[in-house]
Design an enzyme around this catalytic site. Structure first.
Site, PDB file in Angstrom:
ATOM      1  N   LEU A 146       0.857  -1.180   0.000  1.00 32.94           N
ATOM      2  CA  LEU A 146       0.000   0.000   0.000  1.00 32.94           C
ATOM      3  C   LEU A 146       0.893   1.229   0.000  1.00 32.94           C
ATOM      4  O   LEU A 146       2.003   1.207   0.538  1.00 32.94           O
ATOM      5  CB  LEU A 146      -0.904   0.020   1.243  1.00 32.94           C
ATOM      6  CG  LEU A 146      -1.955  -1.086   1.384  1.00 32.94           C
ATOM      7  CD1 LEU A 146      -2.666  -0.951   2.734  1.00 32.94           C
ATOM      8  CD2 LEU A 146      -2.953  -1.042   0.255  1.00 32.94           C
ATOM      9  N   ASP A 147       0.414   2.327  -0.602  1.00 29.51           N
ATOM     10  CA  ASP A 147       1.161   3.576  -0.570  1.00 29.51           C
ATOM     11  C   ASP A 147       1.359   4.030   0.868  1.00 29.51           C
ATOM     12  O   ASP A 147       0.573   3.693   1.762  1.00 29.51           O
ATOM     13  CB  ASP A 147       0.420   4.658  -1.354  1.00 29.51           C
ATOM     14  CG  ASP A 147       0.356   4.345  -2.841  1.00 29.51           C
ATOM     15  OD1 ASP A 147       1.175   3.524  -3.308  1.00 29.51           O
ATOM     16  OD2 ASP A 147      -0.504   4.902  -3.531  1.00 29.51           O
ATOM     17  N   LYS A 148       2.386   4.829   1.066  1.00 28.30           N
ATOM     18  CA  LYS A 148       2.724   5.290   2.424  1.00 28.30           C
ATOM     19  C   LYS A 148       1.547   5.966   3.108  1.00 28.30           C
ATOM     20  O   LYS A 148       1.265   5.711   4.282  1.00 28.30           O
ATOM     21  CB  LYS A 148       3.916   6.240   2.353  1.00 28.30           C
ATOM     22  CG  LYS A 148       4.354   6.775   3.706  1.00 28.30           C
ATOM     23  CD  LYS A 148       5.564   7.691   3.562  1.00 28.30           C
ATOM     24  CE  LYS A 148       5.982   8.244   4.917  1.00 28.30           C
ATOM     25  NZ  LYS A 148       7.173   9.134   4.813  1.00 28.30           N
ATOM     26  N   THR A 150      -1.651   5.666   2.323  1.00 29.23           N
ATOM     27  CA  THR A 150      -2.884   4.869   2.263  1.00 29.23           C
ATOM     28  C   THR A 150      -2.939   3.954   3.476  1.00 29.23           C
ATOM     29  O   THR A 150      -1.959   3.279   3.796  1.00 29.23           O
ATOM     30  CB  THR A 150      -2.933   4.030   0.975  1.00 29.23           C
ATOM     31  OG1 THR A 150      -2.846   4.901  -0.152  1.00 29.23           O
ATOM     32  CG2 THR A 150      -4.221   3.231   0.898  1.00 29.23           C
TER      33      THR A 150
END
Length: 421
Positions: A146-148, A150
């Site tokens: 997951l993105d930082k 998110t």
């Protein structure tokens, strides 16, 4: 080399079916591929007594004969030792766990924590995995990311076999992930699909993506409006059918509805006024994936504090998101629609071809001998009369005068289809 120095290993369940060179990377990582290849050429590397090559696959219960390890050179670079986690770090990562079984762990990743390390990134999920080993025999492994910024459900494999199983599940796109997001504005279509190819944006060093119709990789996202606050903000349910980098963020920004707090793709327009948090409002709400031992993992992650507070500020009811019909089938993709159109055109062409054949006339009737007979309308051969060559006839002999067509009765004129009546 004495037989006493030869090593023998038994293939375990986690290594069943993998290549022999891969087995060495997992179980004897200090052994170089050059050594493995040399042992195979000289016949020193064997599986159940038979000569083996690096590309051979091993099976559960087989025995691998390995020659003595190469002596360690003094000038060889030292392997980086793993840093032991503190009690605070162990507690921190274990409090994230929302599901755990023998094969898998699911954590609720907080916003601001990266999944993997990178430049100037020292704290990340990958660096905290030692704290999730619990009673397992090996270090857990990341399956996806997951993105930082998110938050939400993140799946982690506890065994090598589970990691391979989950990796195949994600690559075949059978894993189902559902996200929640707050976006700026309200989409005109309440249940829609975004199909826009995505590629790395030139000049960004690979840190940013953009829509690229020519060079981009296919990307498809389905969205549904859960609730809206006037025309300023909407709460969406998002289902990605592909897994491109920053896919949800790029797609929503491309249709003019950036995620609230996503300044990277929405700029200043992505931030709302008032008491709405400036953090990104993108949350991995639910993950459903087949389990390596059968059955299914189905886990939902609670919202982070800033997202839950924003819903409250906007007057949204979180229960509405839980009542969305997730099992409704997605709309067909462009490729499927194109194939359906081709099939329909093919069917129409076949039907028209059959109509043209029928308009060609009835086939001649056949007798019991299989030879066609003349129909009643066939003209008879003219009779011979008077002198002349056999088979000849006078011009016009045997022919009847043509019938004049009956005159048509005048009727009322029909109005043209485009005129008013």
């Amino acid at each position: 080399m004495s037989e006493q120095d030869v090593r023998t290993f038994k293939v375990g369940a986690d290594d069943d079916g993998i290549r022999l060179d891969r087995w060495f990377k997992r179980n004897l990582p200090d052994t170089s591929f050059t050594s493995v290849a040399m042992w195979a050429r000289t016949g020193q590397l064997r599986i159940d007594g038979a000569r083996a090559t690096p590309g051979d696959r091993v099976a559960l219960g087989q025995f691998i004969r390995v020659p003595p390890a190469d002596p360690v050179r003094e000038d060889a670079p030292k392997k980086k030792e793993r840093v032991e986690l503190s009690d605070e770090q162990n507690t921190y990562v274990r409090e994230m766990v929302i599901h755990r079984d023998a094969q898998a762990i699911v954590i609720n990743k907080p916003p601001g924590l990266a999944t993997q390390g990178g430049t100037k990134t020292t704290e990340h999920v990958d660096g905290l995995l030692d704290g999730l080993e619990f009673d397992g025999e090996s270090r857990p492994k990341l399956v996806h990311r997951l993105d930082k910024d998110t938050s939400g459900a993140l799946l982690i494999a506890r065994t090598t076999r589970a990691a391979a199983f989950f990796a195949k599940t994600f690559s075949s796109r059978t894993a189902r992930k559902t996200y929640w997001a707050l976006v700026v504005g309200v989409p005109s279509i309440e249940d829609g699909t975004i199909e826009l190819p995505i590629a790395k944006q030139p000049g960004s060093g690979g840190e940013k993506m953009h829509v690229d119709e020519k060079e981009g990789s296919p990307a498809r996202t389905r969205y549904r409006v859960i609730e809206m606050a006037g025309t300023t903000t909407a709460w969406l349910e998002l289902i990605p059918y592909t897994g491109r980098t920053h896919q949800l963020r790029v797609h929503l920004a491309a249709i003019g509805h950036p995620i609230v707090g996503d300044g990277k793709y929405g700029g200043q327009a992505a931030f709302l006024t008032g008491n709405i948090s400036r953090k990104m409002h993108l949350h991995s709400r639910r993950i459903r994936v087949d389990h390596p031992d059968g059955g299914e993992i189905d886990v939902s992650a609670e919202l982070p504090a800033h997202f839950a507070e924003s819903l409250k500020q906007l007057g949204f009811d979180e229960m509405l998101g839980n009542m969305m019909p997730l099992e409704t089938p997605p709309p067909p993709s462009k490729a499927v629609k194109k194939q359906q159109a081709k099939q329909h055109a093919k069917t129409v062409r076949k039907e028209r071809k059959g109509e043209r054949r029928n308009r060609g006339g009835e086939p001649a009737a056949r007798t019991g001998t299989g030879k066609p007979t003349k129909s009643a309308s066939t003209k008879s051969a003219p009779a011979r009369s008077g002198p002349g060559k056999p088979g000849s006839a006078k011009p016009g002999a045997g022919k009847s005068a043509p019938k004049k067509p009956a005159p048509k009765k005048p009727g009322p004129k029909k109005a043209a289809p485009w005129t008013k009546t």
